[in-house]
Design an enzyme around this catalytic site. Sequence first.
Site, mmCIF file in Angstrom:
data_model
loop_
_atom_site.group_PDB
_atom_site.id
_atom_site.type_symbol
_atom_site.label_atom_id
_atom_site.label_comp_id
_atom_site.label_asym_id
_atom_site.label_seq_id
_atom_site.Cartn_x
_atom_site.Cartn_y
_atom_site.Cartn_z
ATOM 1 N N ARG A 93 2.096 20.726 33.018
ATOM 2 C CA ARG A 93 0.907 19.982 32.543
ATOM 3 C C ARG A 93 1.067 18.501 32.912
ATOM 4 O O ARG A 93 0.114 17.841 33.312
ATOM 5 C CB ARG A 93 0.751 20.142 31.029
ATOM 6 C CG ARG A 93 -0.392 19.311 30.494
ATOM 7 C CD ARG A 93 -0.645 19.468 29.021
ATOM 8 N NE ARG A 93 -1.690 18.540 28.598
ATOM 9 C CZ ARG A 93 -2.197 18.493 27.381
ATOM 10 N NH1 ARG A 93 -1.777 19.313 26.452
ATOM 11 N NH2 ARG A 93 -3.139 17.624 27.066
ATOM 12 N N ASN A 147 -5.766 28.119 28.090
ATOM 13 C CA ASN A 147 -6.608 27.313 28.971
ATOM 14 C C ASN A 147 -6.226 27.460 30.433
ATOM 15 O O ASN A 147 -5.172 28.010 30.719
ATOM 16 C CB ASN A 147 -6.464 25.837 28.554
ATOM 17 C CG ASN A 147 -7.526 25.435 27.567
ATOM 18 O OD1 ASN A 147 -8.670 25.869 27.665
ATOM 19 N ND2 ASN A 147 -7.141 24.598 26.614
ATOM 20 N N CYS A 169 -12.776 28.701 22.505
ATOM 21 C CA CYS A 169 -12.350 27.298 22.542
ATOM 22 C C CYS A 169 -12.529 26.682 21.156
ATOM 23 O O CYS A 169 -13.505 26.989 20.463
ATOM 24 C CB CYS A 169 -13.211 26.561 23.559
ATOM 25 S SG CYS A 169 -12.811 24.808 23.675
ATOM 26 N N ASP A 170 -11.614 25.809 20.802
ATOM 27 C CA ASP A 170 -11.742 25.171 19.484
ATOM 28 C C ASP A 170 -12.459 23.826 19.523
ATOM 29 O O ASP A 170 -12.698 23.222 18.487
ATOM 30 C CB ASP A 170 -10.364 25.026 18.812
ATOM 31 C CG ASP A 170 -9.442 24.056 19.547
ATOM 32 O OD1 ASP A 170 -9.903 23.334 20.435
ATOM 33 O OD2 ASP A 170 -8.242 24.015 19.206
ATOM 34 N N TYR A 261 -15.702 16.595 26.450
ATOM 35 C CA TYR A 261 -15.091 16.642 27.787
ATOM 36 C C TYR A 261 -16.038 16.158 28.881
ATOM 37 O O TYR A 261 -15.600 15.858 29.989
ATOM 38 C CB TYR A 261 -14.601 18.062 28.111
ATOM 39 C CG TYR A 261 -13.322 18.411 27.396
ATOM 40 C CD1 TYR A 261 -12.082 18.127 27.963
ATOM 41 C CD2 TYR A 261 -13.339 18.986 26.142
ATOM 42 C CE1 TYR A 261 -10.906 18.417 27.301
ATOM 43 C CE2 TYR A 261 -12.164 19.287 25.461
ATOM 44 C CZ TYR A 261 -10.949 18.996 26.050
ATOM 45 O OH TYR A 261 -9.787 19.281 25.388
ATOM 46 N N ARG A 281 -1.731 12.322 28.361
ATOM 47 C CA ARG A 281 -1.907 13.107 27.122
ATOM 48 C C ARG A 281 -0.689 14.017 26.861
ATOM 49 O O ARG A 281 -0.300 14.208 25.724
ATOM 50 C CB ARG A 281 -3.204 13.899 27.258
ATOM 51 C CG ARG A 281 -3.525 14.792 26.122
ATOM 52 C CD ARG A 281 -4.295 14.119 24.988
ATOM 53 N NE ARG A 281 -4.281 15.028 23.845
ATOM 54 C CZ ARG A 281 -3.940 14.718 22.611
ATOM 55 N NH1 ARG A 281 -3.616 13.490 22.296
ATOM 56 N NH2 ARG A 281 -3.929 15.626 21.665
HETATM 57 P P1 NAD Z 1 2.955 25.357 24.193
HETATM 58 O O1 NAD Z 1 3.551 25.033 25.508
HETATM 59 O O2 NAD Z 1 3.468 24.693 22.968
HETATM 60 O O3 NAD Z 1 3.052 26.927 23.965
HETATM 61 C C1 NAD Z 1 2.745 27.856 24.929
HETATM 62 C C2 NAD Z 1 3.758 28.979 24.882
HETATM 63 O O4 NAD Z 1 3.382 29.918 25.882
HETATM 64 C C3 NAD Z 1 5.205 28.548 25.200
HETATM 65 O O5 NAD Z 1 6.061 28.927 24.160
HETATM 66 C C4 NAD Z 1 5.528 29.282 26.492
HETATM 67 O O6 NAD Z 1 6.859 29.696 26.577
HETATM 68 C C5 NAD Z 1 4.577 30.467 26.408
HETATM 69 N N1 NAD Z 1 4.301 31.099 27.688
HETATM 70 C C6 NAD Z 1 4.082 30.508 28.880
HETATM 71 N N2 NAD Z 1 3.840 31.446 29.824
HETATM 72 C C7 NAD Z 1 3.890 32.644 29.196
HETATM 73 C C8 NAD Z 1 3.705 33.975 29.639
HETATM 74 N N3 NAD Z 1 3.388 34.253 30.907
HETATM 75 N N4 NAD Z 1 3.844 34.969 28.741
HETATM 76 C C9 NAD Z 1 4.143 34.691 27.459
HETATM 77 N N5 NAD Z 1 4.321 33.455 26.980
HETATM 78 C C10 NAD Z 1 4.188 32.437 27.838
HETATM 79 O O7 NAD Z 1 1.405 25.079 24.354
HETATM 80 P P2 NAD Z 1 0.321 24.619 23.300
HETATM 81 O O8 NAD Z 1 0.039 23.182 23.516
HETATM 82 O O9 NAD Z 1 0.648 25.067 21.948
HETATM 83 O O10 NAD Z 1 -0.951 25.393 23.831
HETATM 84 C C11 NAD Z 1 -0.955 26.795 23.972
HETATM 85 C C12 NAD Z 1 -2.171 27.244 24.730
HETATM 86 O O11 NAD Z 1 -3.340 27.099 23.953
HETATM 87 C C13 NAD Z 1 -2.439 26.442 26.012
HETATM 88 O O12 NAD Z 1 -2.970 27.284 26.986
HETATM 89 C C14 NAD Z 1 -3.479 25.455 25.572
HETATM 90 O O13 NAD Z 1 -4.201 24.935 26.656
HETATM 91 C C15 NAD Z 1 -4.283 26.349 24.689
HETATM 92 N N6 NAD Z 1 -5.178 25.687 23.761
HETATM 93 C C16 NAD Z 1 -6.448 26.059 23.830
HETATM 94 C C17 NAD Z 1 -7.351 25.530 22.994
HETATM 95 C C18 NAD Z 1 -8.748 26.003 23.104
HETATM 96 O O14 NAD Z 1 -9.566 25.611 22.327
HETATM 97 N N7 NAD Z 1 -9.088 26.894 24.054
HETATM 98 C C19 NAD Z 1 -6.966 24.583 22.059
HETATM 99 C C20 NAD Z 1 -5.635 24.217 21.997
HETATM 100 C C21 NAD Z 1 -4.733 24.796 22.851
#
Ligand code: NAD
Length: 438
Positions: A93, A147, A169-170, A261, A281
């Site tokens: 990221r 994401n 999405c949140d 966004y 970020r």
């Molecule tokens: P993070 O890095 O803290 O956690 C992600 C986890 O995914 C890690 O523990 C990592 O080891 C694991 N991971 C990576 N590849 C993997 C795979 N192929 N199989 C299984 N596990 C795997 O990230 P975060 O900041 O907590 O965010 C998590 C996800 O949620 C991200 O994709 C982020 O963009 C998404 N997110 C989405 C929204 C939304 O509204 N759509 C909001 C917040 C976060």
Amino acid sequence: MKKFSIVIAGGGSTYTPGIVMTLLNHLDRFPIRQLKFYDNDGERQKVIADACEVILREKAPEIKFVATTDPEEGFTDVDFVMAQIRVGKYALRDQDEKIPLKYGVIGQETCGPGGIAYGLRSIGGVLEIADYMEKYSPNAWMLNYSNPASIVAEATRRLRPNAKILNICDMPVGIQERMAKIVGLNYYNDLEVRYFGLNHFGWWTAVRDKQGNDLMPKIREYVAEHGYLLPDIPDESSWKATFGMAKNTFALDPERFPNTYLQYYLYTKFEAEHMDPHHTRTDEVREGREKFVFSECKKIAASQSIEGLKFKPDDHSNYIVDLSRAIAYNTHERMLVIVENNGAVANFEPTAMVEVPCIVGSNGPERLAMGDIPRFQKGLLEQQVAVEKLAVDAWEEHSYLKLWQALTLSHTVPDASVAKKILDDLIEANKGFWPELK
Ligand code: NAD
């Protein structure tokens, strides 16, 4: 009352403890018998799992808890897969954000070149999770936060058309919570909205309370002056700027409320110039949310106690649990979900994955018709959907050309030569995560 079994895929996510807290808060309306964490990084997940095991033991010892890196163990006997994986983790990221900034272009997690780069990593990871679910618990539903949701949703639409996946999405939920507060209500679901767009690229066209009263005039007055910035919510610096900036994006169409966004697409130059290429970020998240979550988890595991527990339910966790409940109990609640357009936005690409209100029940989401959209939004959406579709084409066909086209077409990138430079750097940074492009 049936008790459910849930796996959180990406158990090591910073959002996992919040989801656990929400699940525990809602056991009377959404009982669970088993909670599993699955992650492909066992070490990272263990920190979160050790703490959550203590929380569960203290608050609901009857729930069976499993943390695993074995897909079979993780995905067998589950009703819901709550997915929040980050393929390439914060290290990549960081590159998504900093590489474009080297060339004066927006460096952002889900928008512009950074979002496209993340998309090319995420597609394979998310499809893998969907396939584990299909193999080990074919009747389950996957609620996917991973994401960049737009690109991931386009990929799942094309490549797993029959899978029971809801991409969500949140951000709209978080903004709606702010709108609710502006008018003296509390929660995102105190409002009934009309909304259209792509993920991280949409507008509210109606906001009403549950009695049907139009709340737009009061919210309009507030947003025109403050954006979505509220005095009683302390925002981290970049979020403060983002919520304030909504005032400017709103000015471009004072009839509709913008997703935050849109600032990156509508005030591209200003945003890029105001990003620090050395501290983005990701750095904020690592110094803030990640540090907080991991240090609190370590404290809980070391003391084996939840005294002074700081984890709380939030918008992110409430939404995914509300959505699971809507599916589990066929509640037919109205919620925003990313679905194939198929006429929901009448004058727009039928195969686009759009974010619109849907009625959600045990058979999934039923999209509501949002009608025609104005030319300004239609123009922007046409361009953005082409970017997202080209990115998925590039992943499928291993095509350098399609990816170059995607970057060039992004509203955040000035021209094809800048796009090419960014792309070549991103290819280097993403070795082993992207398909090899030809
Ligand atoms: P993070 O890095 O803290 O956690 C992600 C986890 O995914 C890690 O523990 C990592 O080891 C694991 N991971 C990576 N590849 C993997 C795979 N192929 N199989 C299984 N596990 C795997 O990230 P975060 O900041 O907590 O965010 C998590 C996800 O949620 C991200 O994709 C982020 O963009 C998404 N997110 C989405 C929204 C939304 O509204 N759509 C909001 C917040 C976060």
